[in-house]
Design a protein around this motif. Structure first.
Motif, PDB file in Angstrom:
ATOM      1  N   GLU A 255       0.828  -1.201   0.000  1.00 23.41           N
ATOM      2  CA  GLU A 255       0.000   0.000   0.000  1.00 23.41           C
ATOM      3  C   GLU A 255       0.868   1.259   0.000  1.00 23.41           C
ATOM      4  O   GLU A 255       0.648   2.172  -0.791  1.00 23.41           O
ATOM      5  CB  GLU A 255      -0.944   0.000   1.205  1.00 23.41           C
ATOM      6  N   LYS A 256       1.863   1.275   0.860  1.00 30.24           N
ATOM      7  CA  LYS A 256       2.736   2.458   0.956  1.00 30.24           C
ATOM      8  C   LYS A 256       3.483   2.663  -0.361  1.00 30.24           C
ATOM      9  O   LYS A 256       3.513   3.777  -0.897  1.00 30.24           O
ATOM     10  CB  LYS A 256       3.720   2.277   2.113  1.00 30.24           C
ATOM     11  N   THR A 257       4.050   1.612  -0.906  1.00 35.00           N
ATOM     12  CA  THR A 257       4.830   1.704  -2.142  1.00 35.00           C
ATOM     13  C   THR A 257       3.955   2.147  -3.318  1.00 35.00           C
ATOM     14  O   THR A 257       4.336   3.043  -4.084  1.00 35.00           O
ATOM     15  CB  THR A 257       5.481   0.341  -2.463  1.00 35.00           C
ATOM     16  N   LEU A 258       2.796   1.565  -3.449  1.00 41.56           N
ATOM     17  CA  LEU A 258       1.923   1.891  -4.571  1.00 41.56           C
ATOM     18  C   LEU A 258       1.348   3.307  -4.432  1.00 41.56           C
ATOM     19  O   LEU A 258       1.256   4.044  -5.423  1.00 41.56           O
ATOM     20  CB  LEU A 258       0.788   0.867  -4.677  1.00 41.56           C
ATOM     21  N   THR A 259       1.007   3.720  -3.218  1.00 40.53           N
ATOM     22  CA  THR A 259       0.511   5.084  -2.989  1.00 40.53           C
ATOM     23  C   THR A 259       1.596   6.101  -3.349  1.00 40.53           C
ATOM     24  O   THR A 259       1.322   7.106  -4.027  1.00 40.53           O
ATOM     25  CB  THR A 259       0.071   5.254  -1.516  1.00 40.53           C
ATOM     26  N   GLU A 260       2.833   5.846  -2.939  1.00 37.17           N
ATOM     27  CA  GLU A 260       3.944   6.748  -3.279  1.00 37.17           C
ATOM     28  C   GLU A 260       4.150   6.800  -4.786  1.00 37.17           C
ATOM     29  O   GLU A 260       4.370   7.870  -5.357  1.00 37.17           O
ATOM     30  CB  GLU A 260       5.234   6.298  -2.574  1.00 37.17           C
ATOM     31  N   TRP A 261       4.090   5.646  -5.438  1.00 38.12           N
ATOM     32  CA  TRP A 261       4.282   5.593  -6.895  1.00 38.12           C
ATOM     33  C   TRP A 261       3.198   6.390  -7.610  1.00 38.12           C
ATOM     34  O   TRP A 261       3.479   7.122  -8.563  1.00 38.12           O
ATOM     35  CB  TRP A 261       4.281   4.135  -7.364  1.00 38.12           C
ATOM     36  N   MET A 262       1.947   6.253  -7.167  1.00 41.09           N
ATOM     37  CA  MET A 262       0.846   6.992  -7.799  1.00 41.09           C
ATOM     38  C   MET A 262       1.033   8.499  -7.601  1.00 41.09           C
ATOM     39  O   MET A 262       0.822   9.285  -8.536  1.00 41.09           O
ATOM     40  CB  MET A 262      -0.513   6.542  -7.234  1.00 41.09           C
ATOM     41  N   GLU A 263       1.475   8.919  -6.416  1.00 36.76           N
ATOM     42  CA  GLU A 263       1.698  10.347  -6.158  1.00 36.76           C
ATOM     43  C   GLU A 263       2.844  10.874  -7.007  1.00 36.76           C
ATOM     44  O   GLU A 263       2.772  11.990  -7.533  1.00 36.76           O
ATOM     45  CB  GLU A 263       1.969  10.578  -4.671  1.00 36.76           C
ATOM     46  N   GLU A 264       3.908  10.077  -7.166  1.00 37.24           N
ATOM     47  CA  GLU A 264       5.040  10.480  -8.000  1.00 37.24           C
ATOM     48  C   GLU A 264       4.616  10.659  -9.451  1.00 37.24           C
ATOM     49  O   GLU A 264       5.226  11.444 -10.187  1.00 37.24           O
ATOM     50  CB  GLU A 264       6.158   9.431  -7.934  1.00 37.24           C
ATOM     51  N   ASN A 265       3.591   9.956  -9.864  1.00 30.17           N
ATOM     52  CA  ASN A 265       3.129  10.011 -11.251  1.00 30.17           C
ATOM     53  C   ASN A 265       1.886  10.873 -11.431  1.00 30.17           C
ATOM     54  O   ASN A 265       1.151  10.724 -12.404  1.00 30.17           O
ATOM     55  CB  ASN A 265       2.875   8.597 -11.773  1.00 30.17           C
ATOM     56  N   GLY A 266       1.657  11.785 -10.502  1.00 31.03           N
ATOM     57  CA  GLY A 266       0.626  12.792 -10.682  1.00 31.03           C
ATOM     58  C   GLY A 266      -0.746  12.457 -10.126  1.00 31.03           C
ATOM     59  O   GLY A 266      -1.662  13.258 -10.268  1.00 31.03           O
ATOM     60  N   ALA A 267      -0.919  11.331  -9.508  1.00 35.23           N
ATOM     61  CA  ALA A 267      -2.220  10.992  -8.927  1.00 35.23           C
ATOM     62  C   ALA A 267      -2.187  11.313  -7.447  1.00 35.23           C
ATOM     63  O   ALA A 267      -1.367  10.769  -6.708  1.00 35.23           O
ATOM     64  CB  ALA A 267      -2.517   9.515  -9.144  1.00 35.23           C
ATOM     65  N   LYS A 268      -3.036  12.223  -7.027  1.00 35.06           N
ATOM     66  CA  LYS A 268      -3.070  12.613  -5.617  1.00 35.06           C
ATOM     67  C   LYS A 268      -3.918  11.602  -4.853  1.00 35.06           C
ATOM     68  O   LYS A 268      -5.145  11.569  -4.994  1.00 35.06           O
ATOM     69  CB  LYS A 268      -3.647  14.013  -5.483  1.00 35.06           C
ATOM     70  N   VAL A 269      -3.236  10.818  -4.041  1.00 32.64           N
ATOM     71  CA  VAL A 269      -3.908   9.732  -3.329  1.00 32.64           C
ATOM     72  C   VAL A 269      -3.530   9.784  -1.865  1.00 32.64           C
ATOM     73  O   VAL A 269      -2.358   9.922  -1.517  1.00 32.64           O
ATOM     74  CB  VAL A 269      -3.495   8.360  -3.912  1.00 32.64           C
ATOM     75  N   GLN A 270      -4.518   9.637  -1.017  1.00 37.01           N
ATOM     76  CA  GLN A 270      -4.296   9.526   0.417  1.00 37.01           C
ATOM     77  C   GLN A 270      -4.497   8.058   0.809  1.00 37.01           C
ATOM     78  O   GLN A 270      -5.265   7.342   0.163  1.00 37.01           O
ATOM     79  CB  GLN A 270      -5.312  10.401   1.182  1.00 37.01           C
ATOM     80  N   PRO A 271      -3.827   7.611   1.856  1.00 44.08           N
ATOM     81  CA  PRO A 271      -3.991   6.210   2.259  1.00 44.08           C
ATOM     82  C   PRO A 271      -5.457   5.834   2.516  1.00 44.08           C
ATOM     83  O   PRO A 271      -5.864   4.708   2.244  1.00 44.08           O
ATOM     84  CB  PRO A 271      -3.168   6.095   3.537  1.00 44.08           C
ATOM     85  N   GLU A 272      -6.275   6.774   3.007  1.00 45.01           N
ATOM     86  CA  GLU A 272      -7.685   6.448   3.282  1.00 45.01           C
ATOM     87  C   GLU A 272      -8.507   6.338   1.995  1.00 45.01           C
ATOM     88  O   GLU A 272      -9.639   5.857   2.011  1.00 45.01           O
ATOM     89  CB  GLU A 272      -8.317   7.462   4.241  1.00 45.01           C
ATOM     90  N   ASP A 273      -7.942   6.788   0.852  1.00 44.90           N
ATOM     91  CA  ASP A 273      -8.641   6.648  -0.432  1.00 44.90           C
ATOM     92  C   ASP A 273      -8.639   5.205  -0.911  1.00 44.90           C
ATOM     93  O   ASP A 273      -9.473   4.824  -1.718  1.00 44.90           O
ATOM     94  CB  ASP A 273      -7.989   7.526  -1.502  1.00 44.90           C
ATOM     95  N   ASN A 274      -7.677   4.421  -0.427  1.00 40.21           N
ATOM     96  CA  ASN A 274      -7.567   3.022  -0.829  1.00 40.21           C
ATOM     97  C   ASN A 274      -8.315   2.156   0.179  1.00 40.21           C
ATOM     98  O   ASN A 274      -7.975   2.109   1.347  1.00 40.21           O
ATOM     99  CB  ASN A 274      -6.107   2.570  -0.873  1.00 40.21           C
ATOM    100  N   GLU A 275      -9.331   1.504  -0.303  1.00 41.05           N
ATOM    101  CA  GLU A 275     -10.079   0.620   0.572  1.00 41.05           C
ATOM    102  C   GLU A 275      -9.317  -0.684   0.790  1.00 41.05           C
ATOM    103  O   GLU A 275      -9.278  -1.221   1.880  1.00 41.05           O
ATOM    104  CB  GLU A 275     -11.453   0.336  -0.048  1.00 41.05           C
TER     105      GLU A 275
END
Length: 158
Positions: A99-119
């Motif tokens: 979860e942490k790795t994928l959330t960071e990757w999405m943010e690095e690629n322009g997708a603003k994601v918070q951990p609570e956005d991922n169910e």
């Protein structure tokens, strides 16, 4: 000869008596058969009515099953709308750090994601193709969030 005529008259009278009794017995048997036949006809009519009711009920149930199957399909499709599948993410990361790795990757690629956005997110077992890592599925809390992430990643052609 008068004796013979009397004996013959007695025999004829006895025969007529036997015939009369036989006719009465035959009439009784016929009436009994008619009553039995009437009862059987009533039972057949009841069975026909029950068969028609069962047939109508089966048709109604088939229609309801079809309707419920359609609803299940629609609900299943709807529940997957907030999902995205990512390929090429190594399984070595592990489920805990995924979860942490994928959330960071999405943010690095322009997708603003918070951990609570991922169910929920996890590897799809059995989906890896000969030597490639298994796909990862991410279920977002809201469909709008999934659409936003998809739109931002698509802009970057990732």
């Amino acid at each position: 000869m008068a004796k013979n005529i009397r004996e013959l008259s007695e025999q004829i009278a006895a025969f007529q008596n036997i015939m009369t009794n036989s006719q009465e017995k035959i009439r009784e048997d016929i009436n009994s058969i008619k009553e039995d036949l009437a009862q059987v006809m009533k039972e057949i009519a009841g069975l026909k009515q029950t068969a028609q009711f069962s047939k109508d009920l089966a048709i109604k149930n088939e229609s309801k099953i079809s309707q419920l199957t359609q609803q299940i399909t629609e609900l299943s499709d709807h529940s997957r709308r907030a999902n995205l599948i990512f390929s090429g993410i190594s399984e070595e990361i592990g489920e805990k750090n995924l979860e942490k790795t994928l959330t960071e990757w999405m943010e690095e690629n322009g997708a603003k994601v918070q951990p609570e956005d991922n169910e929920r997110m996890h590897h799809l077992k059995g989906r890896g193709r000969s030597g490639t890592p298994c796909d990862v599925i991410v279920k977002f809390a809201r469909e709008k969030q999934q659409q936003q992430v998809f739109k931002n990643l698509k802009k970057r052609r990732i």
